[in-house]
Design an enzyme around this catalytic site. Structure first.
Site, mmCIF file in Angstrom:
data_model
loop_
_atom_site.group_PDB
_atom_site.id
_atom_site.type_symbol
_atom_site.label_atom_id
_atom_site.label_comp_id
_atom_site.label_asym_id
_atom_site.label_seq_id
_atom_site.Cartn_x
_atom_site.Cartn_y
_atom_site.Cartn_z
ATOM 1 N N ASP A 74 0.748 -1.419 -0.144
ATOM 2 C CA ASP A 74 -0.069 0.024 -0.005
ATOM 3 C C ASP A 74 0.799 1.403 0.134
ATOM 4 O OD1 ASP A 74 -2.398 1.484 0.316
ATOM 5 O OD2 ASP A 74 -2.533 1.463 2.319
ATOM 6 N N ASP A 96 2.859 5.059 -5.477
ATOM 7 C CA ASP A 96 1.718 6.317 -5.260
ATOM 8 C C ASP A 96 2.737 7.695 -5.652
ATOM 9 O OD1 ASP A 96 0.412 8.312 -4.241
ATOM 10 O OD2 ASP A 96 0.192 7.721 -2.153
ATOM 11 N N GLU A 126 -2.354 6.229 -8.003
ATOM 12 C CA GLU A 126 -3.250 7.122 -7.602
ATOM 13 C C GLU A 126 -3.180 8.517 -8.367
ATOM 14 O OE1 GLU A 126 -3.642 9.866 -3.362
ATOM 15 O OE2 GLU A 126 -3.267 7.594 -3.121
ATOM 16 N N HIS A 170 -7.175 9.934 4.570
ATOM 17 C CA HIS A 170 -6.427 9.022 5.560
ATOM 18 C C HIS A 170 -6.776 9.296 6.791
ATOM 19 C CE1 HIS A 170 -3.968 8.325 1.573
ATOM 20 N NE2 HIS A 170 -4.633 7.349 1.791
ATOM 21 N N HIS A 198 -9.699 5.055 -1.063
ATOM 22 C CA HIS A 198 -8.783 5.199 0.060
ATOM 23 C C HIS A 198 -9.338 6.126 1.366
ATOM 24 C CE1 HIS A 198 -4.675 4.175 -1.599
ATOM 25 N NE2 HIS A 198 -5.546 3.608 -2.382
ATOM 26 N N ALA A 200 -11.186 5.176 3.980
ATOM 27 C CA ALA A 200 -12.450 4.585 4.137
ATOM 28 C C ALA A 200 -12.835 4.641 5.695
ATOM 29 C CB ALA A 200 -12.770 3.441 3.607
ATOM 30 N N SER A 201 -11.712 4.460 6.585
ATOM 31 C CA SER A 201 -12.007 4.570 8.021
ATOM 32 C C SER A 201 -12.581 5.876 8.432
ATOM 33 C CB SER A 201 -10.400 4.322 8.765
ATOM 34 O OG SER A 201 -9.999 3.216 8.742
ATOM 35 N N ASN A 220 -9.987 0.568 0.925
ATOM 36 C CA ASN A 220 -9.141 0.420 1.929
ATOM 37 C C ASN A 220 -9.445 0.775 3.573
ATOM 38 O OD1 ASN A 220 -7.605 -0.217 -0.252
ATOM 39 N ND2 ASN A 220 -5.991 1.416 0.110
ATOM 40 N N PHE A 221 -9.045 -0.023 4.249
ATOM 41 C CA PHE A 221 -9.293 0.262 5.862
ATOM 42 C C PHE A 221 -7.877 0.064 6.630
ATOM 43 C CE2 PHE A 221 -13.168 -1.328 4.079
ATOM 44 C CZ PHE A 221 -14.277 -0.491 4.377
#
Length: 275
Positions: A74, A96, A126, A170, A198, A200-201, A220-221
């Site tokens: 990641d 990235d 990305e 993030h 990206h 998603a938390s 993504n978490f």
């Protein structure tokens, strides 16, 4: 995995892991829900352990698993790290280059994608800037991905999937995020490859479901898994301050992460989708 998700209208949950316990928890959750799963490590996690260490742990657990398991780099921060991850056995990598201008992002991404294509390994990239902080990369969430640029980017780089910026960040959110969900639909129409969400938390289940419905194929978490793990350990130490066995802490941490992951998999719609 992601092409199947794209065809099936669901998303694969991708979960950042920091240790053996989190690896076991995520894979157990996937097995209980019969879901395909992606486990991820960031450059700082790799620095803490090593590519070889995380590959060793994940591959050992994946060989016993009844569901497909992917190990993904990641936010790969350089061409060199991406290639090292491929050599170590990672089955998917991200490069990235979103902190670069468009042309340099394309050049860096294509360089990685060309090597990966020769190895049969998919590459995520990305475009745009997802806000917040991921390892040493920090960005304001003010540069959403342009659909026309996304089309050119995918065509010129040959990437397998594309992480796009739609207002996510993030880490956890200080306020309620305002997502440009229509942009997901627009980019889905512009590019053929699966799209990645990206940050998603902390998003609501409704936001994640809507993004998946519009075309996100991987979600993504990270942060919320770390919080679940450490909160469970803190709770045990609060209730039983004399606890000193790391296995006791690991056990409660695993259970907390497993339950969180199962909930997120159901939101992504990947439960029951393992082949």
């Amino acid at each position: 995995m992601l092409l199947d998700a794209q065809k099936g209208g669901y998303a694969v949950g991708a979960f950042n892991v920091e240790n053996m316990e989190m690896v076991k928890a995520v894979i157990q959750a996937a097995e209980e829900l019969n879901a395909p799963v992606m486990l991820q490590t960031t450059p700082s996690t790799v620095k803490y352990g090593s590519l070889e260490t995380y590959f060793g742990i994940v591959s050992a657990e994946a060989k016993k698993a009844s569901v497909p398991v992917c190990l993904h780099l990641d936010h790969g921060s350089s061409f060199e790290l991406a290639v090292q991850a491929m050599k170590a056995g990672y089955t998917s990598v991200m490069i990235d280059g979103s902190h670069e201008d468009l042309e340099n992002n394309i050049a860096l991404t294509k360089r990685v994608a060309d090597v990966a294509a020769a190895c049969g390994i998919p590459v995520e990239a990305e475009l745009g800037k997802v806000g917040g902080k991921e390892d040493d990369l920090e960005a304001e969430a003010d540069t959403n991905t342009d659909p026309a640029e996304a089309k050119v980017f995918v065509e010129r780089t040959g990437v397998s999937s594309l992480a796009i910026a739609i207002g996510t960040a993030h880490g956890f959110y200080a306020g309620t995020p305002v997502l440009d969900k229509e942009r997901v639909s627009q980019i889905k129409e512009a590019v053929p490859v699966p799209l990645v969400l990206h940050g998603a938390s902390g998003l609501s289940d409704e936001d994640v479901r809507e993004c998946v419905k519009r075309g996100m194929c991987k979600v993504n978490f990270a942060t919320e898994l770390r919080v679940a793990y450490t909160d469970a350990c803190k709770k045990l130490l609060g209730e039983k301050p004399g606890t000193f066995d790391p296995k006791k802490l690991g056990t409660v941490g695993m259970e907390a992460v497993k339950e969180l992951v199962k909930g997120r998999m159901k939101v992504c719609g990947c439960d029951g989708r393992a082949k």
